[in-house]
Scaffold this motif. Structure first.
Motif, PDB file in Angstrom:
ATOM      1  N   GLN A  42      -7.250  -2.487  14.876  1.00 29.48           N
ATOM      2  CA  GLN A  42      -7.948  -2.478  13.591  1.00 29.48           C
ATOM      3  C   GLN A  42      -7.214  -1.706  12.508  1.00 29.48           C
ATOM      4  O   GLN A  42      -7.666  -1.666  11.370  1.00 29.48           O
ATOM      5  N   ARG A  43      -6.095  -1.083  12.816  1.00 23.18           N
ATOM      6  CA  ARG A  43      -5.366  -0.298  11.820  1.00 23.18           C
ATOM      7  C   ARG A  43      -4.747  -1.207  10.775  1.00 23.18           C
ATOM      8  O   ARG A  43      -4.312  -2.310  11.050  1.00 23.18           O
ATOM      9  N   ARG A  44      -4.687  -0.706   9.563  1.00 23.81           N
ATOM     10  CA  ARG A  44      -4.161  -1.501   8.457  1.00 23.81           C
ATOM     11  C   ARG A  44      -2.676  -1.264   8.222  1.00 23.81           C
ATOM     12  O   ARG A  44      -2.020  -2.029   7.551  1.00 23.81           O
ATOM     13  N   TYR A  85      -0.798   0.801   6.334  1.00 19.74           N
ATOM     14  CA  TYR A  85      -0.284   0.905   4.973  1.00 19.74           C
ATOM     15  C   TYR A  85       0.955   1.788   4.983  1.00 19.74           C
ATOM     16  O   TYR A  85       1.004   2.804   5.667  1.00 19.74           O
ATOM     17  N   ARG A 103      -2.286  -4.315  -1.261  1.00 17.52           N
ATOM     18  CA  ARG A 103      -2.874  -5.159  -0.223  1.00 17.52           C
ATOM     19  C   ARG A 103      -4.374  -5.339  -0.417  1.00 17.52           C
ATOM     20  O   ARG A 103      -4.923  -6.403  -0.130  1.00 17.52           O
ATOM     21  N   ASP A 111      -6.552  -8.989  -1.407  1.00 19.13           N
ATOM     22  CA  ASP A 111      -7.768  -9.465  -0.733  1.00 19.13           C
ATOM     23  C   ASP A 111      -8.839  -9.861  -1.735  1.00 19.13           C
ATOM     24  O   ASP A 111      -9.810 -10.504  -1.383  1.00 19.13           O
TER      25      ASP A 111
END
Length: 85
Positions: A31-33, A35, A44, A48
């Motif tokens: 689930q980590r993004r 960045y 980012r 979205d």
């Protein structure tokens, strides 16, 4: 005197703290993004959709209001106390 003395320091602290939290590894790896930095995160999120910037403002707003109310109340009380002395 300006009643907002110290606001710039508070905003700087918040900006540093918030950007430092972007690398927080509390989420599971799936689930980590991931960045790279604050600018990459902002870009980012914008891709979205612009409305993604306002996702979850309710809890943050309540936290900020409570924090600011407490800080301003204690600041004004301490100013009144030290002016009398």
């Amino acid at each position: 005197m300006f009643p907002q003395q110290g606001m710039s320091a508070g905003l700087l602290r918040q900006a540093i703290y918030t950007t430092a939290r972007l690398g927080d590894a509390t989420l599971p790896a799936s689930q980590r993004r991931n960045y790279r930095n604050a600018c990459n995160a902002f870009y980012r999120i914008i891709t979205d959709g612009v409305l993604a910037l306002w996702k979850g403002p309710g809890p943050t707003g309540l936290r900020v209001m409570a924090w600011n109310t407490r800080m301003h109340a204690s600041y004004h009380q301490s100013v009144e106390y030290f002016v009398i002395i």
